[in-house]
Design a protein around this motif. Structure first.
Motif, PDB file in Angstrom:
ATOM      1  N   ASP A 182       0.855  -1.193   0.000  1.00 31.14           N
ATOM      2  CA  ASP A 182       0.000   0.000   0.000  1.00 31.14           C
ATOM      3  C   ASP A 182       0.891   1.243   0.000  1.00 31.14           C
ATOM      4  OD1 ASP A 182      -1.751   2.081   0.516  1.00 31.14           O
ATOM      5  OD2 ASP A 182      -2.881   1.006   2.054  1.00 31.14           O
ATOM      6  N   PHE A 183       0.754   2.074  -1.051  1.00 27.06           N
ATOM      7  CA  PHE A 183       1.599   3.249  -1.222  1.00 27.06           C
ATOM      8  C   PHE A 183       0.979   4.519  -0.629  1.00 27.06           C
ATOM      9  CE2 PHE A 183       3.072   0.325  -4.396  1.00 27.06           C
ATOM     10  CZ  PHE A 183       4.399   0.632  -4.651  1.00 27.06           C
ATOM     11  N   SER A 184      -0.073   4.394   0.178  1.00 33.30           N
ATOM     12  CA  SER A 184      -0.851   5.575   0.562  1.00 33.30           C
ATOM     13  C   SER A 184      -0.254   6.396   1.700  1.00 33.30           C
ATOM     14  CB  SER A 184      -2.278   5.157   0.949  1.00 33.30           C
ATOM     15  OG  SER A 184      -2.264   4.340   2.109  1.00 33.30           O
ATOM     16  N   THR A 185       0.673   5.838   2.468  1.00 34.02           N
ATOM     17  CA  THR A 185       1.202   6.533   3.637  1.00 34.02           C
ATOM     18  C   THR A 185       2.482   7.273   3.286  1.00 34.02           C
ATOM     19  OG1 THR A 185       0.319   4.751   5.028  1.00 34.02           O
ATOM     20  CG2 THR A 185       1.866   6.287   6.045  1.00 34.02           C
ATOM     21  N   PRO A 186       2.505   8.609   3.363  1.00 30.79           N
ATOM     22  CA  PRO A 186       3.722   9.358   3.020  1.00 30.79           C
ATOM     23  C   PRO A 186       4.892   8.976   3.930  1.00 30.79           C
ATOM     24  CG  PRO A 186       1.824  10.819   3.158  1.00 30.79           C
ATOM     25  CD  PRO A 186       1.388   9.486   3.710  1.00 30.79           C
ATOM     26  N   GLY A 187       6.057   8.781   3.323  1.00 35.29           N
ATOM     27  CA  GLY A 187       7.258   8.494   4.099  1.00 35.29           C
ATOM     28  C   GLY A 187       7.401   7.071   4.561  1.00 35.29           C
ATOM     29  N   SER A 188       6.452   6.203   4.226  1.00 32.09           N
ATOM     30  CA  SER A 188       6.561   4.803   4.634  1.00 32.09           C
ATOM     31  C   SER A 188       5.764   3.932   3.672  1.00 32.09           C
ATOM     32  CB  SER A 188       6.058   4.605   6.066  1.00 32.09           C
ATOM     33  OG  SER A 188       4.674   4.851   6.157  1.00 32.09           O
ATOM     34  N   LEU A 189       5.934   2.641   3.816  1.00 31.52           N
ATOM     35  CA  LEU A 189       5.243   1.679   2.972  1.00 31.52           C
ATOM     36  C   LEU A 189       4.581   0.656   3.881  1.00 31.52           C
ATOM     37  CD1 LEU A 189       5.012   1.209  -0.128  1.00 31.52           C
ATOM     38  CD2 LEU A 189       6.871  -0.437   0.087  1.00 31.52           C
ATOM     39  N   GLU A 190       3.284   0.434   3.676  1.00 31.80           N
ATOM     40  CA  GLU A 190       2.573  -0.565   4.456  1.00 31.80           C
ATOM     41  C   GLU A 190       2.444  -1.842   3.647  1.00 31.80           C
ATOM     42  OE1 GLU A 190      -0.718   0.358   6.895  1.00 31.80           O
ATOM     43  OE2 GLU A 190      -0.435   2.515   6.684  1.00 31.80           O
ATOM     44  N   VAL A 191       2.747  -2.960   4.286  1.00 35.05           N
ATOM     45  CA  VAL A 191       2.705  -4.236   3.587  1.00 35.05           C
ATOM     46  C   VAL A 191       2.026  -5.277   4.466  1.00 35.05           C
ATOM     47  CG1 VAL A 191       4.825  -3.708   2.334  1.00 35.05           C
ATOM     48  CG2 VAL A 191       4.961  -5.050   4.426  1.00 35.05           C
ATOM     49  N   ALA A 192       1.452  -6.258   3.803  1.00 38.54           N
ATOM     50  CA  ALA A 192       0.914  -7.436   4.488  1.00 38.54           C
ATOM     51  C   ALA A 192       1.391  -8.654   3.711  1.00 38.54           C
ATOM     52  CB  ALA A 192      -0.613  -7.391   4.539  1.00 38.54           C
ATOM     53  N   VAL A 193       1.874  -9.656   4.421  1.00 41.39           N
ATOM     54  CA  VAL A 193       2.411 -10.836   3.752  1.00 41.39           C
ATOM     55  C   VAL A 193       2.001 -12.075   4.531  1.00 41.39           C
ATOM     56  CG1 VAL A 193       4.620 -10.579   4.963  1.00 41.39           C
ATOM     57  CG2 VAL A 193       4.519 -11.939   2.854  1.00 41.39           C
ATOM     58  N   ALA A 194       1.606 -13.119   3.783  1.00 37.53           N
ATOM     59  CA  ALA A 194       1.171 -14.373   4.402  1.00 37.53           C
ATOM     60  C   ALA A 194       1.872 -15.540   3.731  1.00 37.53           C
ATOM     61  CB  ALA A 194      -0.342 -14.538   4.279  1.00 37.53           C
ATOM     62  N   LEU A 195       2.190 -16.540   4.517  1.00 42.66           N
ATOM     63  CA  LEU A 195       2.819 -17.752   4.013  1.00 42.66           C
ATOM     64  C   LEU A 195       1.754 -18.823   3.831  1.00 42.66           C
ATOM     65  CD1 LEU A 195       5.620 -18.984   3.366  1.00 42.66           C
ATOM     66  CD2 LEU A 195       5.754 -19.694   5.754  1.00 42.66           C
ATOM     67  N   GLY A 196       1.823 -19.564   2.731  1.00 45.75           N
ATOM     68  CA  GLY A 196       0.809 -20.570   2.440  1.00 45.75           C
ATOM     69  C   GLY A 196      -0.423 -19.940   1.815  1.00 45.75           C
ATOM     70  N   ASN A 197      -1.513 -20.665   1.762  1.00 51.56           N
ATOM     71  CA  ASN A 197      -2.754 -20.100   1.233  1.00 51.56           C
ATOM     72  C   ASN A 197      -3.231 -18.961   2.127  1.00 51.56           C
ATOM     73  OD1 ASN A 197      -3.074 -23.099  -0.035  1.00 51.56           O
ATOM     74  ND2 ASN A 197      -4.188 -21.568  -1.236  1.00 51.56           N
ATOM     75  N   PRO A 198      -3.493 -17.790   1.555  1.00 56.17           N
ATOM     76  CA  PRO A 198      -3.842 -16.637   2.380  1.00 56.17           C
ATOM     77  C   PRO A 198      -5.211 -16.730   3.038  1.00 56.17           C
ATOM     78  CG  PRO A 198      -4.104 -16.097   0.065  1.00 56.17           C
ATOM     79  CD  PRO A 198      -3.445 -17.445   0.120  1.00 56.17           C
ATOM     80  N   CYS A 199      -6.077 -17.617   2.549  1.00 61.97           N
ATOM     81  CA  CYS A 199      -7.415 -17.734   3.126  1.00 61.97           C
ATOM     82  C   CYS A 199      -7.361 -18.227   4.560  1.00 61.97           C
ATOM     83  CB  CYS A 199      -8.286 -18.655   2.276  1.00 61.97           C
ATOM     84  SG  CYS A 199      -7.640 -20.345   2.117  1.00 61.97           S
ATOM     85  N   TYR A 200      -6.315 -18.993   4.916  1.00 58.98           N
ATOM     86  CA  TYR A 200      -6.194 -19.443   6.308  1.00 58.98           C
ATOM     87  C   TYR A 200      -4.813 -19.182   6.893  1.00 58.98           C
ATOM     88  CZ  TYR A 200      -3.990 -23.607   4.197  1.00 58.98           C
ATOM     89  OH  TYR A 200      -3.188 -24.451   3.482  1.00 58.98           O
ATOM     90  N   GLY A 201      -3.905 -18.574   6.122  1.00 59.92           N
ATOM     91  CA  GLY A 201      -2.571 -18.303   6.633  1.00 59.92           C
ATOM     92  C   GLY A 201      -2.549 -17.112   7.570  1.00 59.92           C
ATOM     93  N   TYR A 202      -1.470 -16.984   8.317  1.00 59.58           N
ATOM     94  CA  TYR A 202      -1.258 -15.820   9.172  1.00 59.58           C
ATOM     95  C   TYR A 202      -0.719 -14.667   8.329  1.00 59.58           C
ATOM     96  CZ  TYR A 202      -1.749 -18.468  13.529  1.00 59.58           C
ATOM     97  OH  TYR A 202      -2.237 -19.213  14.566  1.00 59.58           O
ATOM     98  N   TRP A 203      -1.372 -13.534   8.392  1.00 58.51           N
ATOM     99  CA  TRP A 203      -0.904 -12.329   7.708  1.00 58.51           C
ATOM    100  C   TRP A 203      -0.031 -11.529   8.677  1.00 58.51           C
ATOM    101  CZ3 TRP A 203      -1.524 -10.683   2.702  1.00 58.51           C
ATOM    102  CH2 TRP A 203      -2.426 -11.402   1.902  1.00 58.51           C
ATOM    103  N   ARG A 204       1.143 -11.194   8.228  1.00 63.64           N
ATOM    104  CA  ARG A 204       2.034 -10.339   9.010  1.00 63.64           C
ATOM    105  C   ARG A 204       1.902  -8.915   8.467  1.00 63.64           C
ATOM    106  NH1 ARG A 204       6.762 -10.926  12.188  1.00 63.64           N
ATOM    107  NH2 ARG A 204       7.140 -13.127  11.736  1.00 63.64           N
ATOM    108  N   HIS A 205       1.594  -7.954   9.338  1.00 60.24           N
ATOM    109  CA  HIS A 205       1.416  -6.554   8.958  1.00 60.24           C
ATOM    110  C   HIS A 205       2.660  -5.777   9.358  1.00 60.24           C
ATOM    111  CE1 HIS A 205      -3.107  -7.396   9.907  1.00 60.24           C
ATOM    112  NE2 HIS A 205      -2.691  -8.028   8.833  1.00 60.24           N
ATOM    113  N   LEU A 206       3.241  -5.041   8.414  1.00 60.79           N
ATOM    114  CA  LEU A 206       4.437  -4.249   8.688  1.00 60.79           C
ATOM    115  C   LEU A 206       4.291  -2.854   8.109  1.00 60.79           C
ATOM    116  CD1 LEU A 206       7.140  -6.894   7.662  1.00 60.79           C
ATOM    117  CD2 LEU A 206       6.447  -6.330   9.994  1.00 60.79           C
ATOM    118  N   ARG A 207       4.902  -1.884   8.777  1.00 56.28           N
ATOM    119  CA  ARG A 207       5.030  -0.547   8.222  1.00 56.28           C
ATOM    120  C   ARG A 207       6.521  -0.222   8.191  1.00 56.28           C
ATOM    121  NH1 ARG A 207       1.957   2.545  11.607  1.00 56.28           N
ATOM    122  NH2 ARG A 207       0.124   1.841  10.461  1.00 56.28           N
TER     123      ARG A 207
END
Length: 433
Positions: free
Chosen positions: A381-406
């Motif tokens: 997500d490019f919406s936050t000035p000066g930083s980048l927000e991302v979410a990443v999941a391992l395996g199938n995303p429908c049941y995987g754990y999403w890690r949220h980072l800024r």
């Protein structure tokens, strides 16, 4: 802007504990935990040594899995391994950065595998998708979307990529956060042992990823003295300041890859479909013209004379159609959370209903008796000035754990990750073992 108070989440499920985190035991990685983080910095050899040490056990398995398959493919194509490796080394040194080879050497030493076997492993996607002796089929897949303007919540760019294909060895991916001595700080979800992989973003911010093609290219298009795909992702991801700079780099060197290359920054997205010898722009957009998408379908008629069509429709054709419908339904709502939902979607255009399968964006090959599917999901997500927000999941995303980072400029701050957390330390221990 997403709250980072809860570090991990699972779509459509109650968290396994009251804190919304995970419980570790010896069976947990890779399918029941957030993707592990590995942070490296310094020169290329220093980063290679750090990464090899952190993921030693997995690199050994990755090499063990790949090398026999790749040697068989080279042998059937009557190509000598030594010559093939030499051509790759020459192209990497001539067109990109010779220090990448030093990094592979340091990674090999730290993980107790040979340099040649690790370099050969880094050529796997090019050998299996370009040599006619072995049909890679749907071993490599992937899906991509990018949205902006009226399609997103803020008008800023939001992009997402699913790494689809064979479970081995992609299911053991980690999130490598790198602060190199040269070039830009970058982040890439990557299979341990690889120099680069099919999704990478840096702090400019710029996002570079790709999708494989299920058609095949004609033998006349093959180039064995060009830049291998994993090196191309790494070079462009580490050194580019945006879409225009990246495309200039991409067009200045020969590439082994046969795929859709996707370039994204805060101004939008460009997609290039390419064989090693020919390129064309992809221009698939939703009806309002503020989102684009691609799967494994060959999109450009200009390349028609340079490829061989497989039997259609493929799962990539169906996922492409599913992506179009899902993007239209999400119009105006797309942000980080909606991007996660989109990559987890189970609408199957081939049957016109929700039905998890190899034809859905969240790919489930197991329902067709295949050891394949979505192995990793990433939203930027490019919406936050000066930083980048991302979410990443391992395996199938429908049941995987999403890690949220800024991630801040220069990756000086990584919000949403505490390396001293006992669970993170245990996850790093499992990874190294």
């Amino acid at each position: 802007m997403i709250s980072l108070q809860q570090e991990f989440s699972r779509l459509g499920h109650q968290p396994p504990t009251e804190t919304g985190t995970f419980k570790l035991d010896h069976t947990i990685y890779p399918w029941n935990s957030p993707i592990p983080l590995v942070i490296v910095e310094g020169s290329s050899p220093e980063m290679g040594k750090q990464f090899g040490k952190a993921t030693k056990g997995i690199i050994g398995k990755v090499v063990q899995h790949n090398v026999p398959i790749l040697r068989e493919a080279l042998s059937k194509s009557k190509l000598k391994e030594k010559d093939y490796l030499h051509n790759a080394e020459s192209a990497v040194s001539k067109f990109t950065e010779s220090e990448f080879l030093d990094e592979i050497n340091a990674m090999a030493e730290a993980s107790s595998v040979s340099y040649d076997s690790l370099l050969l492993t880094n050529l796997n996607v090019d050998i299996l998708t370009t040599l006619r002796s072995r049909g890679a089929g749907e071993l490599f897949s992937c899906d991509f979307f990018s949205a902006w303007g009226g399609a997103t919540q803020t008008g800023s760019v939001v992009a997402g990529h699913n790494d689809d294909g064979g479970r081995l060895m992609d299911q053991f991916s980690v999130l490598r956060i790198a602060k190199p001595k040269h070039g830009r700080p970058f982040v890439t979800p990557i299979t341990p042992g690889y120099i680069g992989y099919d999704a990478i973003f840096n702090d400019s911010p710029f996002f570079f990823c790709g999708t494989a093609l299920h058609d095949t290219m004609k033998d006349s298009e093959v180039m064995n003295d060009a830049v291998p795909s994993w090196f191309m992702y790494r070079w462009i991801g580490q050194f580019s300041s945006g879409v225009e700079d990246a495309m200039a780099r991409f067009n200045s060197v020969p590439s082994m890859g046969f795929k859709n290359w996707c370039f994204t920054d805060s101004s939008g997205t460009k997609i290039v479909e390419a064989t090693p010898k020919h390129k064309a722009f992809v221009d698939f957009r939703t009806k309002r013209k503020d989102a684009t998408y691609i799967s494994n379908n060959t999109a450009c008629d200009e390349l028609g004379s340079h490829i061989k069509k497989v039997k259609h429709p493929t799962s990539g054709d169906h996922r492409f159609a599913s992506m179009k419908i899902t993007l239209e339904n999400a119009y105006g709502k797309i942000g980080l959370e909606q991007g996660m939902q989109l990559l987890s979607d189970h609408y199957d255009a081939s049957v016109k209903r929700e039905s998890a399968s190899e034809n859905t964006i969240c790919m489930h090959g197991e329902y067709s008796g295949k050891i394949s599917g979505t192995c990793r999901s990433l939203v930027v997500d490019f919406s936050t000035p000066g930083s980048l927000e991302v979410a990443v999941a391992l395996g199938n995303p429908c049941y995987g754990y999403w890690r949220h980072l800024r991630l801040s400029k220069g990756l000086k701050r990584i919000e949403g990750y505490n390396p001293e957390d006992a669970r993170e330390r245990e996850l790093r221990g499992l990874l190294a073992a």
